[in-house]
Design an enzyme around this catalytic site. Structure first.
Site, PDB file in Angstrom:
ATOM      1  CG  ASP A  50      -5.115  -5.288  -2.086  1.00  0.00           C
ATOM      2  OD1 ASP A  50      -3.968  -5.622  -2.449  1.00  0.00           O
ATOM      3  OD2 ASP A  50      -6.150  -5.827  -2.521  1.00  0.00           O
ATOM      4  CG  ASP A 236      -0.786  -8.091  -3.939  1.00  0.00           C
ATOM      5  OD1 ASP A 236      -1.351  -7.255  -3.199  1.00  0.00           O
ATOM      6  OD2 ASP A 236      -1.404  -8.973  -4.558  1.00  0.00           O
TER       7      ASP A 236
END
Length: 344
Positions: A50, A236
């Site tokens: 992440d 992201d």
């Protein structure tokens, strides 16, 4: 156990000092995880990669929620290298709030070890958000600057790894294979030459404009013939779609023939789509047609892979649909990000 064997079989050791390449799994095109060993004896955990969060988390045996019980759980008392911190913590992910306690233990990925890594044991994950996810925790690869999910005394994983002196470069890179489940590579400490050879053209480098996110400046975006005032681009890996504000998403939805189903834009799978983001230096990022759609139940119907997020109107968040088509290098050492389309 079968997963660990499969991933290990796909690993190829690199001979570059201070660099290593390890496989990760792409699950349904929406979640991708690498295997990380935690504690002693080692407990192999599937951890979501992440870049949108700097915080590392693991589902804990102390969590009684149903969402936790579907995962492999971290058991602190079983690890000889566990150290108690005990501070309470709440983490607001876009998909839901979790809470837990701060702990410390050793984390190993590839040939690298971060000793006494500070992380969050998730002890509460209300609702069903995480029940069907394939990962057992989150490996926070976000930037060290202050944002809404950064906490004092909890430096990101890559910061700890760089400070340990093990890396050749303060960089990591991601390559997604067209086959999805196999030959996806996370390279820590630089770039993987084999994956770089699959680039259609050399990487474009853009300077970072935020110390809190992997974020670069843009001068606009077009979708087919429409123009949108996008000025910031966030990269992201924790986002499974392309994210924009609700205002921008509504503008996009109404610019193509569609109908809505539970507030999801549904279009013909034969629709022509061409999204182009122009970066501040004039270089572009493009996604087109099926790269911006996901099939839904109805024959010939697809869901638009652009969703509304609680972000500014001038911002776009590039998630999974982008990473599946581009090789990306996250270069903290030179405060920049590199991207290049790969052969599909």
């Amino acid at each position: 156990p079968g997963t660990e064997v499969q991933l290990a079989a796909n690993a190829t050791a690199t001979a570059v000092p201070g660099q290593d390449r390890m496989p990760f799994r792409d699950v349904f095109g929406s979640q991708f995880y690498a295997e990380v060993s935690v504690g002693e004896p080692a407990l192999v955990m599937r951890m979501l990669l992440d870049t949108g969060s700097p915080t590392t988390t693991l589902f804990s045996q102390h969590c009684g929620d149903e969402s936790c019980r579907t995962h492999r759980l971290y058991k602190s008392e079983d690890s000889a290298t566990f150290e108690r911190d005990g501070r309470p913590i709440r983490i607001p992910y876009a998909t839901g709030m979790v809470s837990g306690i701060v702990s410390r233990d050793d984390f190993r990925i590839g040939k690298f070890t971060v000793a006494n890594m500070t992380f969050t044991e998730i002890t509460a994950a209300p609702g069903r958000t995480f029940m069907y996810t394939s990962f057992d925790g989150v490996l926070g690869l976000g930037r060290p600057g202050k944002n809404e999910i950064v906490y004092d005394g909890m430096p990101p994983f890559m910061d700890r790894l760089w400070a340990s002196g093990q890396l050749a470069e303060r960089m990591f890179s991601l390559y997604f294979s067209p086959t999805r489940n196999y030959h996806n590579w996370l390279t820590i400490g630089g770039q993987d030459a084999e994956s770089m050879a699959k680039l259609v053209q050399p990487l474009t480098w853009a300077p970072l404009i935020s110390d809190a996110y992997w974020q670069v400046a843009a001068i606009g975006m077009t979708l087919n013939t429409g123009t949108l005032d996008i000025r910031q681009v966030v990269f992201d890996t924790g986002t499974s779609m392309i994210g924009v504000s609700k205002k921008v998403r509504d503008q996009i939805v109404h610019s193509v023939w569609h109908f809505t189903m539970n507030d999801i834009a549904v279009i013909s799978c034969k629709s022509t789509l061409n999204l182009t983001i122009t970066i501040a230096d004039g270089s572009t990022i493009s996604l087109r047609d099926d790269e911006l759609m996901l099939p839904v139940g109805a024959i010939g119907r697809c869901m638009l892979s652009i969703v509304a997020l609680p972000i500014d109107d001038d911002t776009i968040v590039l998630g999974t649909p982008f990473f599946q088509r581009y090789y990306v290098s996250f270069d903290e050492g030179n405060q920049r990000i590199g991207f290049g389309r790969t052969r599909q």
